[in-house]
Design a protein around this motif. Structure first.
Motif, PDB file in Angstrom:
ATOM      1  N   UNK A  89      -3.724 -10.950  -4.333  1.00 59.18           N
ATOM      2  CA  UNK A  89      -2.269 -11.116  -4.282  1.00 59.18           C
ATOM      3  C   UNK A  89      -1.769 -11.380  -5.704  1.00 59.18           C
ATOM      4  N   UNK A  90      -0.470 -11.123  -5.929  1.00 62.23           N
ATOM      5  CA  UNK A  90       0.134 -11.377  -7.245  1.00 62.23           C
ATOM      6  C   UNK A  90      -0.664 -10.744  -8.387  1.00 62.23           C
ATOM      7  N   UNK A  91      -1.082  -9.543  -8.205  1.00 66.98           N
ATOM      8  CA  UNK A  91      -1.825  -8.671  -9.140  1.00 66.98           C
ATOM      9  C   UNK A  91      -3.239  -9.132  -9.493  1.00 66.98           C
ATOM     10  N   UNK A  92      -3.511 -10.426  -9.576  1.00 68.61           N
ATOM     11  CA  UNK A  92      -4.844 -10.813 -10.035  1.00 68.61           C
ATOM     12  C   UNK A  92      -5.347 -12.128  -9.449  1.00 68.61           C
ATOM     13  N   UNK A  93      -4.828 -12.508  -8.287  1.00 67.05           N
ATOM     14  CA  UNK A  93      -5.295 -13.742  -7.643  1.00 67.05           C
ATOM     15  C   UNK A  93      -6.055 -13.379  -6.371  1.00 67.05           C
ATOM     16  N   UNK A  94      -7.287 -13.845  -6.270  1.00 66.79           N
ATOM     17  CA  UNK A  94      -8.103 -13.543  -5.101  1.00 66.79           C
ATOM     18  C   UNK A  94      -7.955 -14.661  -4.072  1.00 66.79           C
ATOM     19  N   UNK A  95      -7.545 -14.293  -2.856  1.00 64.04           N
ATOM     20  CA  UNK A  95      -7.394 -15.299  -1.795  1.00 64.04           C
ATOM     21  C   UNK A  95      -8.294 -14.932  -0.614  1.00 64.04           C
ATOM     22  N   UNK A  96      -8.665 -15.951   0.142  1.00 69.14           N
ATOM     23  CA  UNK A  96      -9.515 -15.750   1.320  1.00 69.14           C
ATOM     24  C   UNK A  96      -8.673 -15.206   2.471  1.00 69.14           C
ATOM     25  N   UNK A 110     -11.898  -2.383  -2.577  1.00 69.98           N
ATOM     26  CA  UNK A 110     -11.494  -1.798  -3.863  1.00 69.98           C
ATOM     27  C   UNK A 110     -10.302  -0.850  -3.715  1.00 69.98           C
ATOM     28  N   UNK A 111     -10.136  -0.250  -2.531  1.00 69.73           N
ATOM     29  CA  UNK A 111      -9.033   0.702  -2.354  1.00 69.73           C
ATOM     30  C   UNK A 111      -7.667   0.035  -2.510  1.00 69.73           C
ATOM     31  N   UNK A 112      -7.607  -1.296  -2.318  1.00 71.14           N
ATOM     32  CA  UNK A 112      -6.313  -1.981  -2.426  1.00 71.14           C
ATOM     33  C   UNK A 112      -5.813  -2.047  -3.858  1.00 71.14           C
ATOM     34  N   UNK A 113      -6.657  -1.687  -4.825  1.00 67.79           N
ATOM     35  CA  UNK A 113      -6.210  -1.696  -6.222  1.00 67.79           C
ATOM     36  C   UNK A 113      -6.358  -0.321  -6.867  1.00 67.79           C
ATOM     37  N   UNK A 114      -6.541   0.711  -6.031  1.00 66.27           N
ATOM     38  CA  UNK A 114      -6.749   2.057  -6.569  1.00 66.27           C
ATOM     39  C   UNK A 114      -5.531   2.931  -6.294  1.00 66.27           C
ATOM     40  N   UNK A 150      -3.459  -4.093   5.532  1.00 69.13           N
ATOM     41  CA  UNK A 150      -3.503  -4.589   4.159  1.00 69.13           C
ATOM     42  C   UNK A 150      -2.102  -4.840   3.609  1.00 69.13           C
ATOM     43  N   UNK A 151      -1.155  -3.952   3.955  1.00 72.17           N
ATOM     44  CA  UNK A 151       0.218  -4.135   3.482  1.00 72.17           C
ATOM     45  C   UNK A 151       0.830  -5.395   4.088  1.00 72.17           C
ATOM     46  N   UNK A 152       0.558  -5.627   5.367  1.00 68.42           N
ATOM     47  CA  UNK A 152       1.090  -6.824   6.015  1.00 68.42           C
ATOM     48  C   UNK A 152       0.485  -8.090   5.429  1.00 68.42           C
ATOM     49  N   UNK A 153      -0.779  -8.011   5.041  1.00 66.77           N
ATOM     50  CA  UNK A 153      -1.437  -9.165   4.431  1.00 66.77           C
ATOM     51  C   UNK A 153      -0.955  -9.388   2.992  1.00 66.77           C
ATOM     52  N   UNK A 154      -0.289  -8.365   2.431  1.00 62.85           N
ATOM     53  CA  UNK A 154       0.208  -8.498   1.054  1.00 62.85           C
ATOM     54  C   UNK A 154      -0.880  -8.380   0.007  1.00 62.85           C
ATOM     55  N   UNK A 155      -1.980  -7.658   0.348  1.00 65.76           N
ATOM     56  CA  UNK A 155      -3.110  -7.589  -0.580  1.00 65.76           C
ATOM     57  C   UNK A 155      -3.246  -6.205  -1.227  1.00 65.76           C
ATOM     58  N   UNK A 156      -2.172  -5.407  -1.163  1.00 61.73           N
ATOM     59  CA  UNK A 156      -2.165  -4.139  -1.901  1.00 61.73           C
ATOM     60  C   UNK A 156      -1.420  -4.376  -3.207  1.00 61.73           C
ATOM     61  N   UNK A 157      -1.984  -3.908  -4.316  1.00 59.41           N
ATOM     62  CA  UNK A 157      -1.330  -4.112  -5.614  1.00 59.41           C
ATOM     63  C   UNK A 157       0.105  -3.582  -5.579  1.00 59.41           C
ATOM     64  N   UNK A 158       1.015  -4.355  -6.152  1.00 62.97           N
ATOM     65  CA  UNK A 158       2.437  -4.030  -6.057  1.00 62.97           C
ATOM     66  C   UNK A 158       2.787  -2.645  -6.605  1.00 62.97           C
TER      67      UNK A 158
END
Ligand SMILES: [Zn+2]
Length: 173
Positions: A89-96, A110-114, A150-158
């Motif tokens: 989340x927030x480009x570079x914060x890893x959350x559980x 990895x696809x969430x940042x590609x 993933x979009x609902x979780x907010x874990x796709x890079x903005x």
């Protein structure tokens, strides 16, 4: 403004050997929603990434259209999983994403940042997920159900959410 580099120290994790080489493991029980660590390393451009790839490879984390983090330890060792227990989340914060037990390996997808701009990136996957995708590609190749989760979780890079919204490939509703 982009910071020169991103640094932090997390005592919540440790590096150890795993079936993929080395991986990042939980040093303590981590609760769903908890920040695990922030990805650290020098901020580099796409040109620098391409130059690096010609030399030695590397696995930079993309955080904006042409901006990457040249990952350093420990973040460089985090592995991909098709059913991840963590996300960015927030480009570079890893959350559980779920409760993670002490000594469990930590993964993100990895696809969430590609991004599709390159569209040439693929990686073979041998993770243990029952629905392992086998070949990992850019986000827009994901099955719709996973993409929406993933979009609902907010874990796709903005920057990817922006790109996909602009071409109508992803609906955020
Ligand atoms: Zn997999």
């Amino acid at each position: 403004m982009t910071p020169e580099s991103l640094n932090n120290n997390s005592c919540k994790i440790f590096i150890d050997k795993c079936s993929f080489g080395r991986g990042v493991f939980a040093a303590q029980n981590i609760t769903k929603g908890e920040v695990i660590f922030t990805f650290t390393g020098k901020i580099i451009t796409l040109d620098e990434v391409l130059a690096k790839e010609e030399q030695s490879g590397g696995n930079p984390l993309q955080i904006d259209t042409t901006t990457y983090i040249d990952l350093e330890e420990p973040s460089v060792f985090i592995n991909h999983h098709c059913n991840p227990n963590a996300g960015i989340v927030n480009t570079h914060t890893l959350v559980a994403l779920i409760d993670i037990g002490k000594n469990e390996e930590i993964f993100f997808d990895y696809s969430t940042s590609m991004s599709e701009n390159e569209d040439s990136w693929t990686m073979e996957c041998r993770c243990s997920a029952a629905d392992c995708r086998k070949t990992i590609k850019d986000l827009h190749y994901l099955p719709t159900s996973i993409k929406e989760k993933y979009l609902q979780l907010g874990i796709v890079q903005e920057f990817i959410v922006r790109e996909h919204n602009s071409v109508g490939k992803i609906s955020l509703t």
